[in-house]
Design a protein around this motif. Structure first.
Motif, PDB file in Angstrom:
ATOM      1  N   LYS A   1       0.830  -1.196   0.000  1.00  0.00           N
ATOM      2  CA  LYS A   1       0.000   0.000   0.000  1.00  0.00           C
ATOM      3  C   LYS A   1       0.871   1.255   0.000  1.00  0.00           C
ATOM      4  O   LYS A   1       0.643   2.181  -0.777  1.00  0.00           O
ATOM      5  CB  LYS A   1      -0.916  -0.027   1.231  1.00  0.00           C
ATOM      6  CG  LYS A   1      -1.930   1.108   1.246  1.00  0.00           C
ATOM      7  CD  LYS A   1      -2.925   0.877   2.357  1.00  0.00           C
ATOM      8  CE  LYS A   1      -3.637   2.173   2.751  1.00  0.00           C
ATOM      9  NZ  LYS A   1      -4.142   2.931   1.629  1.00  0.00           N
ATOM     10  N   GLU A   2       1.905   1.223   0.860  1.00  0.00           N
ATOM     11  CA  GLU A   2       2.782   2.399   0.944  1.00  0.00           C
ATOM     12  C   GLU A   2       3.472   2.675  -0.373  1.00  0.00           C
ATOM     13  O   GLU A   2       3.549   3.811  -0.834  1.00  0.00           O
ATOM     14  CB  GLU A   2       3.846   2.169   2.027  1.00  0.00           C
ATOM     15  CG  GLU A   2       3.355   2.520   3.410  1.00  0.00           C
ATOM     16  CD  GLU A   2       4.358   2.087   4.466  1.00  0.00           C
ATOM     17  OE1 GLU A   2       5.508   1.740   4.096  1.00  0.00           O
ATOM     18  OE2 GLU A   2       3.976   2.056   5.641  1.00  0.00           O
TER      19      GLU A   2
ATOM     20  N   ASP B   1       1.083   4.110  -2.883  1.00  0.00           N
ATOM     21  CA  ASP B   1       0.772   5.500  -2.557  1.00  0.00           C
ATOM     22  C   ASP B   1       1.932   6.414  -2.917  1.00  0.00           C
ATOM     23  O   ASP B   1       1.739   7.554  -3.343  1.00  0.00           O
ATOM     24  CB  ASP B   1       0.453   5.633  -1.060  1.00  0.00           C
ATOM     25  CG  ASP B   1      -0.920   5.056  -0.752  1.00  0.00           C
ATOM     26  OD1 ASP B   1      -1.679   4.824  -1.725  1.00  0.00           O
ATOM     27  OD2 ASP B   1      -1.221   4.802   0.428  1.00  0.00           O
ATOM     28  N   LYS B   2       3.145   5.898  -2.712  1.00  0.00           N
ATOM     29  CA  LYS B   2       4.306   6.725  -2.988  1.00  0.00           C
ATOM     30  C   LYS B   2       4.561   6.867  -4.482  1.00  0.00           C
ATOM     31  O   LYS B   2       4.838   7.944  -4.985  1.00  0.00           O
ATOM     32  CB  LYS B   2       5.531   6.103  -2.304  1.00  0.00           C
ATOM     33  CG  LYS B   2       6.650   7.110  -2.063  1.00  0.00           C
ATOM     34  CD  LYS B   2       7.694   6.541  -1.121  1.00  0.00           C
ATOM     35  CE  LYS B   2       8.694   5.717  -1.904  1.00  0.00           C
ATOM     36  NZ  LYS B   2       9.547   4.862  -1.095  1.00  0.00           N
TER      37      LYS B   2
ATOM     38  N   PRO C   1       0.851   8.576  -6.424  1.00  0.00           N
ATOM     39  CA  PRO C   1       0.012   9.224  -5.407  1.00  0.00           C
ATOM     40  C   PRO C   1      -1.330   9.692  -5.974  1.00  0.00           C
ATOM     41  O   PRO C   1      -2.345   9.624  -5.285  1.00  0.00           O
ATOM     42  CB  PRO C   1       0.855  10.403  -4.932  1.00  0.00           C
ATOM     43  CG  PRO C   1       1.873  10.614  -5.999  1.00  0.00           C
ATOM     44  CD  PRO C   1       2.104   9.304  -6.645  1.00  0.00           C
ATOM     45  N   ASP C   2      -1.331  10.105  -7.220  1.00  0.00           N
ATOM     46  CA  ASP C   2      -2.579  10.653  -7.756  1.00  0.00           C
ATOM     47  C   ASP C   2      -3.330   9.665  -8.626  1.00  0.00           C
ATOM     48  O   ASP C   2      -4.544   9.703  -8.745  1.00  0.00           O
ATOM     49  CB  ASP C   2      -2.275  11.901  -8.600  1.00  0.00           C
ATOM     50  CG  ASP C   2      -1.562  12.948  -7.747  1.00  0.00           C
ATOM     51  OD1 ASP C   2      -1.909  13.030  -6.558  1.00  0.00           O
ATOM     52  OD2 ASP C   2      -0.655  13.610  -8.284  1.00  0.00           O
TER      53      ASP C   2
ATOM     54  N   LYS D   1      -5.308   4.324  -6.193  1.00  0.00           N
ATOM     55  CA  LYS D   1      -5.755   4.371  -4.795  1.00  0.00           C
ATOM     56  C   LYS D   1      -5.879   2.935  -4.313  1.00  0.00           C
ATOM     57  O   LYS D   1      -6.582   2.114  -4.913  1.00  0.00           O
ATOM     58  CB  LYS D   1      -7.098   5.082  -4.706  1.00  0.00           C
ATOM     59  CG  LYS D   1      -7.474   5.474  -3.304  1.00  0.00           C
ATOM     60  CD  LYS D   1      -8.539   6.551  -3.349  1.00  0.00           C
ATOM     61  CE  LYS D   1      -9.821   6.244  -2.671  1.00  0.00           C
ATOM     62  NZ  LYS D   1     -10.463   5.045  -2.612  1.00  0.00           N
ATOM     63  N   CYS D   2      -5.135   2.638  -3.252  1.00  0.00           N
ATOM     64  CA  CYS D   2      -5.102   1.260  -2.773  1.00  0.00           C
ATOM     65  C   CYS D   2      -5.927   1.141  -1.505  1.00  0.00           C
ATOM     66  O   CYS D   2      -5.721   1.875  -0.543  1.00  0.00           O
ATOM     67  CB  CYS D   2      -3.654   0.846  -2.503  1.00  0.00           C
ATOM     68  SG  CYS D   2      -3.500  -0.864  -1.991  1.00  0.00           S
ATOM     69  N   THR D   3      -6.894   0.257  -1.485  1.00  0.00           N
ATOM     70  CA  THR D   3      -7.681   0.021  -0.279  1.00  0.00           C
ATOM     71  C   THR D   3      -7.562  -1.437   0.092  1.00  0.00           C
ATOM     72  O   THR D   3      -7.246  -2.291  -0.741  1.00  0.00           O
ATOM     73  CB  THR D   3      -9.159   0.355  -0.498  1.00  0.00           C
ATOM     74  OG1 THR D   3      -9.626  -0.404  -1.618  1.00  0.00           O
ATOM     75  CG2 THR D   3      -9.350   1.831  -0.759  1.00  0.00           C
TER      76      THR D   3
ATOM     77  N   ILE E   1      -7.007  -1.947  -5.902  1.00  0.00           N
ATOM     78  CA  ILE E   1      -6.315  -0.738  -6.349  1.00  0.00           C
ATOM     79  C   ILE E   1      -7.129  -0.142  -7.477  1.00  0.00           C
ATOM     80  O   ILE E   1      -7.275  -0.760  -8.535  1.00  0.00           O
ATOM     81  CB  ILE E   1      -4.900  -1.044  -6.847  1.00  0.00           C
ATOM     82  CG1 ILE E   1      -4.116  -1.788  -5.761  1.00  0.00           C
ATOM     83  CG2 ILE E   1      -4.190   0.230  -7.267  1.00  0.00           C
ATOM     84  CD1 ILE E   1      -2.790  -2.314  -6.229  1.00  0.00           C
TER      85      ILE E   1
END
Lengths: 251, 724, 525
Positions: free
Chosen positions: C6-7, C10-11, C14-15, C18-20, C30
């Motif tokens: 996830k990190e 996101d890194k 970032p835009d 989106k990972c949930t 994602i």
């Protein structure tokens, strides 16, 4: 390589005594449902559990058209008044006239097997025919790769759209006299695939069938019975049959 | 009587040259559109004169000799027509007759401005070829030989516009031919010096006195010199190139008539003028012949260009003939006259057969090329549907060359293989071993020849049409069909009636071997035959029980059975009768047809179905075997011979796993090129570079040097002889 | 790993992404912009070493929803990459450049839905053969009208086989669809110059029955019949995966007895299927006694199955929520004893094969699959495990209680036919071992628990005998099927099969085909 020879001999004879004597080993057939006497309500419950419309009510008796059975066992395992079950394997029917193979072909026929969209089980049971347990060569039946040598066309599968041309080509390439043996519920009526637009409703939509072998899949012994019926060496069974609706007309 | 028949033959021979000359003159005055007719008519008449002269000499059984002019210091130029020459004249006539019709029809079709040159050159070549066979002395022979070389060269480079590689191939042809001629000249000079005369008869008379050194030198020189022309490995690298480059009107002549000249020279010098003593030279010929046959057929099987296949197949057949010659020379040298006669008869028989079916095949190949625009078997296919008659005639040719009964190739190859068995009578174990290896080699050659011509016919004429570049392929015209069917009929006739061919060849062979093969091969089983009562009665009885007398009331001659008779302990080595075999074959075929069509399938209708294609929706031409694919097993097995080098082996792809192209290209260098031609050329080039100030390094310059050298040699000989 | 994934996403994006992590402890969803799709999927496949399971296309009322499912990796995660676009936009970026395993999945989506995948070099002529159907037949679209498609049938007239081999005399050798004794219908195009197969192209889908279309708007119980019957030599595994998907949607618990018996039956099926595969391998090398011996074993196992469950291919045993019928312990014990006996026969056979040099010569170094190829093509099952790609869903994503069992995942390094044969024998041993444990631990109680249907979607998976199978099911609240998507192991293995057969001689082809144990009905559906 001599150890293979000795090993082969040591295995002994495994071959079934059928058709001289009935086969009694367990697990050689999935069996088929049988009709029974039920009142209208009970019969409706039974008919509702069946996804393949095997049963119909006639004169207070539930009759089973086994040609449609897909071996889901729901009539036996979840219906409140379960259907009777028969562990037989002599199932082959002759829908039309006598096939009348000339006597020259009775004892030795070559079979061309066409997979017209089969799920694999009917074909696997056909492959078992060459297994030492069944060994159809002893009965004079031989599976041939080319239709040019074939006397019998053995079709499995519901005849998919993509395969129907190939199936007709095989049939046309065979010399006469020739018979079509449809093996398995899919080849008879399309089975669970009958409603698909990509399938015909069984072989009847493409070719005339001479011998029908029901079952999903029919066990090897039932296929042997079908071949014996085709060559006139065994009598076909007489079953209450209803005409199929032509399938392949779309969902 | 004798005088008149000889005079008649002389008239016919003169007529031949007159016809060639008249044709040349007519061609010079005739309009362009008529050149084809001029060529066909003049060529056919000249060929007919050759046939007449040859067959008259063979039938009369008389040699004919006519001195022409005496040259100072060179002796007398003589025309001599003996039985051996007659055989060659006859076969040349038989080849030139249909080849002229075909060449004429090709000229008519094209009506090109160069047609006149072609006609003139071709008729001149006919005259040169004829002259070679009837030369009675070395000088006339070499003169005619040179003329033939130059006319052939001009004819090969004649269509240079259509064939870019023609000039290179032509120069190579000329250069190699001249190198061969040089060797032959040296050989003749050696003979002439030792015999004191250039006249063939004188040389023959003096030959028994030659020492072993002279014999070996003459043999090696002539074997190389004429081997070049015949196409023997390893000096045959010019042949596939020249055949591929030559125009399709000329190739039948090149393959059917010119090729025989080398074999004639070989035979004339090493068996006619100077019969062998000892088995050495014969052994060399035997081994070289077998190797040539094997190399030839290996390349024929794996090539895909129709003309190149036929060229390599010519090399193969020359190899077979030379193997037979070699066997004959060994038998002569070891004093076995009857086996020697059999070997020479078999070799000559095969030579005749090869000329006929190869001309037939080249005419067919020319017709295919002119209609489809390609000779690549990978692009041909299905022609039988468009040109059934031409395909039928071509099929006769392929069956003959594959040595299948009842056609002529079978008889002669069978006889040559039978000859190999007679080596049992020889004493030297080494020679026996060579014979058995040669026999095995020839058997392998025969098997590969079947593969090769199954491929040619199946890939070219059967199956599906592979490429539609020229969609209007139609049946061949009579200008092609008549020659093909004439030759096909000859192939069949020579296959069916060996018992008439072998006695006809007998007199030609008798002076070479010192015995006749006729009695050993064709026993007079017919009671009408004069020699019938010389056969042992028990022997006759045995064979009459088998039916060897069938037909004696209908046919003249000795019989219809070819029987290989051995010595006393082994009277019959092998017996066969292509004629009876053919009759039985026809009866069996008819009977099979009757049994199946009338009896087994009575009351049933015959159903015709399309081929079984595995149920695929569309069977397209690209889904059928190609010629390369068909011969690939041979290619893989003999990889060590072919030694292909990978020129390209790449795979292109988009992203990592989607390939868009797999390219593979293998280059095969002709074995003889690799082992002989390129190394020799490299050495020559190096020398040429060191002498670059004097030379341009061009091949034709070398040819000119060779010519100059030849003239110098002749001059030297003049000086030498006048001082002697 | 879990957090890391996830990190890192996101890194890195970032835009765009989106990972949930809502569906479960190991399930990541994602949501990804279309332009980042290829990059993200490539990163998951190559850098994170995840395996590609399947691509699910769903036609929602207003938009296309594409779901790329990855699994495995160090943390044994499930990663669903979601991409969507409005219905009018039918083009997505192709991910095949980095995820070659998705090749056929994208081609399938193109054929079935009419989507295009920009950058895919070879779309079209896949399920719907171009020489059988016209363009613009999109059977999985909601508005698809089969009557029209059939009435206006117009196959491409200029169809020709796709050829890439450029060598003098190269041609295409067509094999099939009807080619040998009793074989499944499939068409091969072998590009060759006569001895070796230079390029192999399978033309599948002669047996395409459109079961995914057929399943739509059918009750879940009815579709189970299809799941069992579309590839019936491995009916139980497919039925199991389907039932687990339905159970997962509805949150249903399977009674422990049923779970154990399911494992028992699944392993019985694996044993039988492997015996069949071994039989085919022996038959393809023409070793008759061995083929007969393996055939006897296969029929023995068919009879054991028939005696135990009534059906030789285990039809009619499964039900969503458990099993349709309980199996008596005594019968199970008898079946186990039979299986143990069969295993001894198989071990004897293996020992004999091991010393038969003529047999080994035909298998060893034939049909080589390198480890990199196996990973790139996402090969599955014994085929992948023979190329040192030792993945097994039973171990990494256990279902039905496999986590409680002791077993090994056999694997070999060589990647040739003999390695595949050894894996099959080794797996037979493990199957019997699992069956023994299943009967040891089986509890009493009921075998089926009924449950109310719920709307939703889930993936069901199982390690079928031929490899991992994935069944994506979307139910409506009445328990009717909205979307059913099956990805069978043979689909992946057929995709990679060409890598094994190319540059081998024709006569090795049947052996390589047998050693891959490919099912056409599984791939064709």
């Amino acid at each position: 390589m001599s150890h293979w020879v000795f090993n082969g001999i040591r295995t002994g004879i495994k071959t079934s005594a059928y058709p001289r004597r009935p086969e009694t080993a367990a697990g050689v057939t999935p069996g088929l449902p049988r009709g029974r006497k039920l009142d209208a309500g009970e019969a409706k419950a039974l008919m509702d559990t069946c996804p393949a419309e095997v049963f119909r009510l006639e004169d207070g008796r539930v009759l089973a058209d086994v040609r449609r059975c897909i071996h889901c066992y729901r009539c036996m395992r979840i219906a409140p008044h379960p259907a009777l079950w028969e562990q037989s394997y002599e199932w082959a029917l002759q829908p039309g006239r006598e096939t009348g193979f000339v006597s020259a072909f009775k004892k030795s026929i070559n079979i061309c097997v066409v997979d017209a969209g089969d799920c694999g089980s009917c074909l696997n049971e056909v492959r078992q025919l060459n297994n030492p347990y069944y060994n159809i060569h002893r009965l004079g039946f031989f599976i041939t790769p080319t239709p040019r040598h074939a006397d019998v066309l053995l079709v499995v599968g519901p005849v998919t759209d993509h395969m129907s041309l190939a199936l007709q080509k095989v049939y046309n390439a065979m010399p006469t006299p020739k018979l079509v043996v449809a093996v398995g519920v899919c080849a008879l009526s399309g089975g669970v695939f009958a409603e698909s637009f990509a399938c015909a409703g069984g072989v009847t939509d493409v070719l005339p069938i001479d011998v029908e072998v029901p079952g999903n899949p029919p066990p090897p012994l039932a296929i042997i019975h079908g071949l014996l019926v085709a060559t006139g060496r065994k009598a076909p069974v007489d079953m209450p049959a209803t005409p199929y609706q032509s399938g392949g007309s779309g969902p | 009587m004798m005088a008149t028949s000889a005079a008649r033959v002389f008239i016919v021979i003169t007529g031949f040259f007159a016809l060639c000359g008249a044709g040349v003159l007519l061609s010079l005055i005739a309009p362009r559109q008529r050149q084809g007719s001029v060529l066909a008519v003049a060529g056919c008449l000249a060929a007919a004169a050759l046939i007449l002269a040859g067959s008259a000499t063979l039938i009369l059984g008389e040699n004919f000799r006519q001195p022409l002019w005496s040259l100072p210091n060179l002796g007398t130029m003589t025309i001599s027509l003996d039985q051996l020459s007659a055989v060659f004249l006859l076969v040349t006539g038989l080849v030139l007759f249909p080849a002229s019709i075909f060449a004429g029809s090709q000229l008519k079709r094209r009506s090109s401005p160069t047609g006149r040159v072609f006609t003139v050159l071709l008729l001149a070549l006919y005259a040169a070829i004829g002259l070679i066979f009837i030369s009675g002395d070395a000088f006339l022979f070499l003169l005619a030989w040179e003329a033939m070389s130059i006319f052939s060269y001009l004819l090969i480079v004649f269509f240079r516009k259509q064939n870019n590689d023609a000039s290179g191939a032509g120069y190579l042809f000329l250069a190699m031919g001249e190198a061969g001629t040089l060797a032959a000249v040296l050989g003749f000079l050696l003979l002439g010096v030792n015999a004191g005369s250039l006249d063939f008869a004188a040389i023959h008379a003096a030959a028994p006195g030659f020492g072993p050194g002279v014999r070996w030198a003459v043999f090696l020189l002539s074997f190389f010199g004429f081997g070049v022309k015949a196409g023997l490995a390893p000096v045959n690298f010019w042949l596939p190139r020249a055949y591929a480059a030559a125009s399709r009107a000329f190739v039948p002549v090149l393959a059917g008539a010119t090729l025989n000249l080398g074999l004639y020279g070989l035979l004339r010098v090493n068996a006619g003028l100077m019969p062998a003593t000892g088995s050495g030279p014969g052994l060399i010929a035997l081994i070289a012949g077998t190797i040539t046959a094997l190399v030839g057929i290996l390349y024929a099987t794996t090539e895909n260009d129709l003309k190149v296949i036929l060229a390599h197949s010519s090399i193969e057949n020359v190899g077979i003939v030379v193997t037979g010659f070699g066997a004959g020379m060994i038998f002569v040298g070891t004093d076995h006259p009857v086996p020697a006669a059999i070997a020479f008869v078999a070799a000559l028989y095969h030579l005749v057969n090869h000329s006929l079916f190869k001309t037939l095949l080249f005419i067919g190949a020319g017709e295919v090329e002119s209609q489809t625009g390609t000779r690549d078997l990978n692009k041909l296919g299905g022609l039988i549907k468009w040109m059934p008659m031409a395909s039928l005639a071509f099929l006769v040719g392929t069956l003959s060359i594959s040595a299948l009964p009842p056609l002529n190739g079978f008889v002669s190859e069978w006889l040559i293989l039978q000859t190999m068995l007679r080596s049992a009578e020889l004493s030297s174990a080494g020679v026996k071993l060579a014979f058995s290896l040669a026999g095995a080699g020839l058997a392998l050659t025969a098997a590969l020849a079947v593969t090769c011509f199954v491929k040619v016919f199946a890939m070219g004429f059967l199956g599906m049409r592979r490429r539609d570049e020229n969609p209007r392929v139609v049946e061949a015209k009579s200008g092609t069909l008549v020659p093909m069917f004439l030759l096909g009929a000859l192939c069949l006739g020579l296959g069916l009636l060996p018992t008439y061919v072998i006695p006809a060849l007998g007199p030609a062979v008798r002076p070479l071997a010192g015995a006749s093969a006729t009695d050993a091969l064709v026993p007079p089983f017919f009671t009408s035959s004069p020699a019938h009562n010389t056969l042992p009665p028990a022997f006759v009885q045995d064979f009459q029980g088998l039916g060897a007398q069938v037909g004696q009331n209908l046919l003249p001659g000795r019989g219809l059975v070819v029987l290989h008779r051995g010595g006393a302990e082994n009277p019959v080595i092998f017996a066969m009768s292509p004629f009876y075999m053919a009759i039985i074959l026809v009866i069996l075929l008819l009977a099979t047809y009757v049994v199946i069509r009338i009896w087994l399938t009575r009351g049933r209708s015959l159903a015709r179905r399309k081929r079984w294609d595995g149920g695929v929706r569309r069977l397209l031409p690209e889904m059928t075997y190609t010629a390369t694919g068909f011969s690939n097993p041979v290619r893989v097995i003999f990889d060590a011979v072919f030694r292909p080098t990978a020129v390209e082996d790449t795979s292109e792809s988009v992203t990592r796993h989607f390939r868009t192209a797999i390219r593979r290209e293998r280059e095969r260098t002709y074995l003889v090129d690799r082992l002989v031609f390129y190394p020799v050329r490299a050495v020559l080039m190096r020398i040429a570079r060191t002498l670059a100030r004097l030379h341009q390094g061009r091949l034709n310059t070398y040819a000119a040097y060779v010519l100059a050298a030849l003239l110098l040699m002749l001059l030297g000989f003049l000086v030498f002889q006048s001082s002697w | 790993m879990a957090l890391l994934l996830k990190e890192q996403i996101d890194k890195r994006w970032p835009d765009q992404a989106k990972c949930t992590c809502t569906g479960g402890p190991h399930l990541y969803e994602i949501t990804c912009a279309r332009e980042t799709l290829a990059e993200l999927c490539g990163w998951l496949f190559i850098d994170m070493r995840l395996k590609f399971a399947t691509l699910v296309v769903e036609e929602a009322s207003r938009e296309w929803r594409l779901r790329y499912i990855f699994y495995g990796g160090a943390g044994a995660v499930w990663v669903h990459v979601l991409a969507s676009s409005p219905c009018s936009e039918e083009s997505f970026p192709s991910i095949v450049e980095s995820v070659h395993a998705a090749d056929w999945h994208e081609r399938e989506a193109e054929d079935m839905f009419g989507l295009t995948f920009a950058g895919h070099p070879r779309l079209g002529d896949f399920i719907l053969h171009d020489d059988a159907w016209q363009e613009n037949v999109q059977p999985m679209r909601h508005h698809f009208d089969p009557q029209m498609a059939i009435r206006f049938r117009k196959p491409a007239a200029d169809w020709r086989p796709h050829r890439i081999v450029q060598e003098e005399g190269a041609f295409v050798m067509p094999v099939g669809p009807k080619f040998s004794g009793a074989t499944e219908s499939v068409h091969f195009l072998l590009e060759t110059v006569g001895e070796d197969v230079i390029r192999f192209t399978p033309r599948l889908f002669y047996k395409w029955r459109a079961i995914e279309k057929l399943a739509e708007a059918k009750p879940a119980g009815r579709v189970l019949l299809l799941a069992e019957r579309f590839a019936a030599t491995t009916a139980f595994a497919h039925g199991l995966a389907y039932c687990q998907a339905v159970e997962r949607i509805c949150g249903a618990e399977v009674p422990p007895r049923a779970a154990a018996l399911r494992i028992f039956l699944a392993e019985l099926e694996r044993l039988r299927q492997h015996a069949g595969a071994i039989q085919e391998i022996c038959e393809s090398t023409a070793l008759v006694v061995a083929a007969s011996g393996a055939g006897i074993v296969e029929e023995d196992l068919l009879r054991i199955s028939g005696e135990l469950t009534g059906h030789r291919y285990l039809f009619g045993m499964l039900a969503p929520g458990g099993l349709l019928v309980d199996l008596p312990d005594l019968a199970c014990q008898r079946a186990l004893r039979g299986s143990q006996q069969v295993l001894r026969q198989l071990e004897k056979l293996e020992a004999r094969l091991r010393v038969s040099s003529s047999f080994l010569d035909r298998l060893e170094e034939v049909g080589l699959v390198a480890h990199q190829v196996a990973t790139a093509y996402g090969l599955l099952g014994p085929v992948a495990r023979a190329s040192a790609d030792a993945h097994d869903l039973r171990r990494e994503h256990p279902y039905s209680g496999y986590e409680k069992f002791q077993f090994e995942v056999p694997s070999e390094e060589e990647g040739d036919g003999y390695a595949r044969l050894r894996v099959l024998f080794a797996e037979c041993r493990q199957s019997v071992r699992i069956m023994e444990q299943a009967l040891d631990t089986v509890a009493g109680g009921s075998v089926c628990r009924s449950f109310p249907f719920r709307a939703g979607a889930a993936l069901g998976w199982a390690e079928a005998p031929r490899g991992a199978t994935f069944h994506w099911v979307r139910l409506d609240d009445q328990g009717y099927i909205d979307r059913y998507h099956v990805t069978a192991p043979s689909f992946a293995n057929w995709h990679g099969f060409h890598a094994a057969v190319e540059n081998f001689a024709f006569q090795d082809f049947p052996i390589m085909l047998a050693s891959f144990d490919l099912s056409v009905s599984e791939a064709d559906r």
